[in-house]
Every structure is written in structure tokens, then in C-alpha cells.
Design a protein around this motif. Sequence first.
Motif, PDB file in Angstrom:
ATOM      1  N   UNK A   1       0.855  -1.185   0.000  1.00  0.00           N
ATOM      2  CA  UNK A   1       0.000   0.000   0.000  1.00  0.00           C
ATOM      3  C   UNK A   1       0.892   1.235   0.000  1.00  0.00           C
ATOM      4  N   UNK A   2       0.531   2.198  -0.832  1.00  0.00           N
ATOM      5  CA  UNK A   2       1.299   3.435  -0.891  1.00  0.00           C
ATOM      6  C   UNK A   2       2.522   3.372  -1.782  1.00  0.00           C
ATOM      7  N   UNK A   3       2.722   2.257  -2.489  1.00  0.00           N
ATOM      8  CA  UNK A   3       3.910   2.099  -3.334  1.00  0.00           C
ATOM      9  C   UNK A   3       3.801   2.840  -4.666  1.00  0.00           C
ATOM     10  N   UNK A   4       2.586   3.273  -5.043  1.00  0.00           N
ATOM     11  CA  UNK A   4       2.427   4.033  -6.273  1.00  0.00           C
ATOM     12  C   UNK A   4       1.721   3.303  -7.400  1.00  0.00           C
ATOM     13  N   UNK A   5       1.112   2.169  -7.112  1.00  0.00           N
ATOM     14  CA  UNK A   5       0.430   1.408  -8.166  1.00  0.00           C
ATOM     15  C   UNK A   5      -0.718   2.205  -8.774  1.00  0.00           C
TER      16      UNK A   5
END
Length: 164
Positions: A30-34
Motif C-alpha cells: 500500500x502506498x507504493x504508487x500502483x
Amino acid sequence: MSVAYGKAVAIEGININVSKGEFVAVIGANGAGKTTTLNAVMGLVPAVSGTVLHNGQAIDGLPAERCVERGIVLVPESRDLFGPLSVQDNLRLGGYLHRHRYDGSSLERIYDLLPKLKERRNQEVKTLSGGEQQMVAIGRALMAKPQVILLDEPSIGLAPRIVE
């Protein structure tokens, strides 16, 4: 491509190549930019550097509707359906850009792929289960006759049989 929200860099130097007929998954925490990556491809958030190419043409900076015209569609995690409208009306909206060619066969193709939607075609989308709403969102994207489908969390709320 790189994307930032103000001074916060969300994506830095991502490079993805997708060939015709290929399935590509972007996996990360989560929050990685996907989601940001998909939104940048669709022109929903601006890239601070880099280029998005589709069929050899730059599409970065184009508004989302121009991306759809060029054959790229996004099924967002939030689905963004029109709750008070029926399943069938939501599906038809997906084919809006192709309305001059609309003959009903596109709807039948979606109903063949997702038969539960045919059963529910006159039902308001807001009354459907989460999985049924996800099917509507995917069906709506397919109505645009896309070359590329960007799916953000496509299996959320779907039964394993439908995911398969």
C-alpha cells in the motif's frame, strides 16, 4: 516516468513495457504508487518527467477521454459507477464513444462473459453487492472495445470463480 504530489515524489523512474496480448501486473505494498502509475497513464495525474507511449505515440498529458478514444481504459479501485442508473445504463455509458456503431452486440458480449449482469440488467447499480458492482465496472470498460485495460485492484469483492 516520475510523478510527484507537490514535493512528495510518488513514483520515480518507473518503466513498463506491455506488448500486444500480454498481461502485466504491478505489485507492491500500500502506498507504493500502483494507483498513481495507472492514473498517470490515463492522464488523471500529471507526470513530472517521462513519456507514456501507446502504439508509438505519446499520450502523456492527454485528458482521460482522449486516452479512451485511443483504446486505453481504466477500471479504478473505486469503480466510479453511477449508482442510481441500471446495470445496463452503466454498461452503455462504457460504449459511449462507440455509440455510432452501437448495435447491442457489445452488450450481449458482456452478458455472455458476465451472465449475472444480464440477470440484474434493470437493477440500480447501488443495490448490487460489491462483487457485482466490480463486474459492472469491468463490463463497462470492455464496452469501450479497448486495446489496453488498466485494472486497479480488479479482484476486490469478486468471488474466486469470477476472478478465474
